[in-house]
Design an enzyme around this catalytic site. Structure first.
Site, PDB file in Angstrom:
ATOM      1  N   HIS A 113      38.454  13.048  44.768  1.00  0.00           N
ATOM      2  CA  HIS A 113      38.775  11.791  44.072  1.00  0.00           C
ATOM      3  C   HIS A 113      39.746  10.999  44.950  1.00  0.00           C
ATOM      4  CE1 HIS A 113      39.231   9.196  40.567  1.00  0.00           C
ATOM      5  NE2 HIS A 113      40.500   9.095  40.904  1.00  0.00           N
ATOM      6  N   ASP A 154      38.144  14.444  36.180  1.00  0.00           N
ATOM      7  CA  ASP A 154      39.291  14.487  37.104  1.00  0.00           C
ATOM      8  C   ASP A 154      40.463  15.335  36.612  1.00  0.00           C
ATOM      9  OD1 ASP A 154      37.856  12.681  38.687  1.00  0.00           O
ATOM     10  OD2 ASP A 154      38.753  10.965  37.672  1.00  0.00           O
TER      11      ASP A 154
HETATM   12  C1  GRF Z   1      34.596   8.848  47.494  1.00  0.00           C
HETATM   13  O1  GRF Z   1      35.589   7.875  47.570  1.00  0.00           O
HETATM   14  C2  GRF Z   1      35.023   9.977  46.583  1.00  0.00           C
HETATM   15  O2  GRF Z   1      36.405  10.162  46.557  1.00  0.00           O
HETATM   16  C3  GRF Z   1      34.551   9.514  45.236  1.00  0.00           C
HETATM   17  O3  GRF Z   1      33.336   8.849  45.488  1.00  0.00           O
HETATM   18  C4  GRF Z   1      33.330   8.331  46.814  1.00  0.00           C
HETATM   19  C5  GRF Z   1      32.091   8.818  47.477  1.00  0.00           C
HETATM   20  O4  GRF Z   1      31.898   8.233  48.734  1.00  0.00           O
HETATM   21  N1  GRF Z   1      34.404  10.626  44.333  1.00  0.00           N
HETATM   22  P1  GRF Z   1      30.737   8.767  49.673  1.00  0.00           P
HETATM   23  O5  GRF Z   1      29.426   8.606  48.901  1.00  0.00           O
HETATM   24  O6  GRF Z   1      31.024  10.198  49.987  1.00  0.00           O
HETATM   25  O7  GRF Z   1      30.766   7.890  50.876  1.00  0.00           O
END
Ligand code: GRF
Length: 203
Positions: A113, A154
């Site tokens: 997250h 979360d």
């Molecule tokens: C990331 O910012 C992660 O923290 C959140 O969703 C986003 C996913 O980005 N859970 P990606 O698809 O891995 O580029």
């Protein structure tokens, strides 16, 4: 320390940059792990394209393929089990994990997250909204968190965090980009620690 590579399953909804960085770490030996399946609720997600480019089975499962939430949950758990997944890695998966999957993979689901949880987490706190809220509150510090997944958004046990300083000049987009770079490193590091036993998922 285990010798057999850990079998990783992924669930992702979006572009899949965290998925890509973990796949690269599996490939170059940074991680003693093997990706066995990628599940996405978006048919045209970057994550499924990355799976295909890396010759990893990609499975599209969503309320469109399985309108009954219980059936969808069972199909997800069944697919992960069928591929022998030992650890489920959520990488930008925008849906809640169902009770059946949580039970079958008890303590074996992790998520990343883009904030210092418990701050700026929970329902509705995703994507650019997280960074907008951090900036609106005038926080000097934010970051990223890897945590175990339970039935609440979360709120599972925190496994690893990294801090990122907020700059006066930051927009939500520049902050998101700087945090994302850190996410890629943090997720791989957390997985290394899980595989080495430094992080005990059953603690
Ligand atoms: C990331 O910012 C992660 O923290 C959140 O969703 C986003 C996913 O980005 N859970 P990606 O698809 O891995 O580029």
């Amino acid at each position: 320390m285990r010798k057999e590579p850990l079998k990783l399953g992924f669930m992702a909804s979006g572009r899949g940059s965290n998925l890509q960085s973990i796949l690269s770490a599996c490939k170059d030996g940074t991680l003693n792990a093997v990706p066995v399946v990628v599940i996405s609720n978006k048919r045209d997600s970057g994550a499924l394209q990355i799976a295909s480019a890396n010759h990893i089975p990609g499975v599209y499962l969503s309320p469109s393929t399985h309108p009954d939430p219980n059936q969808l949950d069972k199909e997800i758990a069944g697919t992960l089990t069928e591929y022998g997944v030992e650890l489920l890695v959520l990488a930008g998966y925008m849906k809640k994990i169902g009770p059946n999957t949580l039970k079958v993979f008890h303590n074996r689901i992790i998520n990343i997250h883009p904030s210092l949880l418990p701050a700026y987490g929970g329902a509705g706190m995703f994507g650019i909204k997280v960074h907008e809220a951090v900036l609106a509150a005038g926080e000097p510090l934010t970051g990223a968190t890897v945590h175990q997944v339970n039935e609440k958004y979360d709120e599972g046990r925190i496994l690893a965090q990294t801090e990122v300083k907020v700059k006066d000049t930051d927009t939500a987009e520049t902050l998101a980009a700087r945090i994302l770079e850190q996410e890629h490193q943090l997720y791989v590091k957390a997985l290394q620690d899980i595989i080495s036993g430094k992080i005990d998922l059953d603690a």
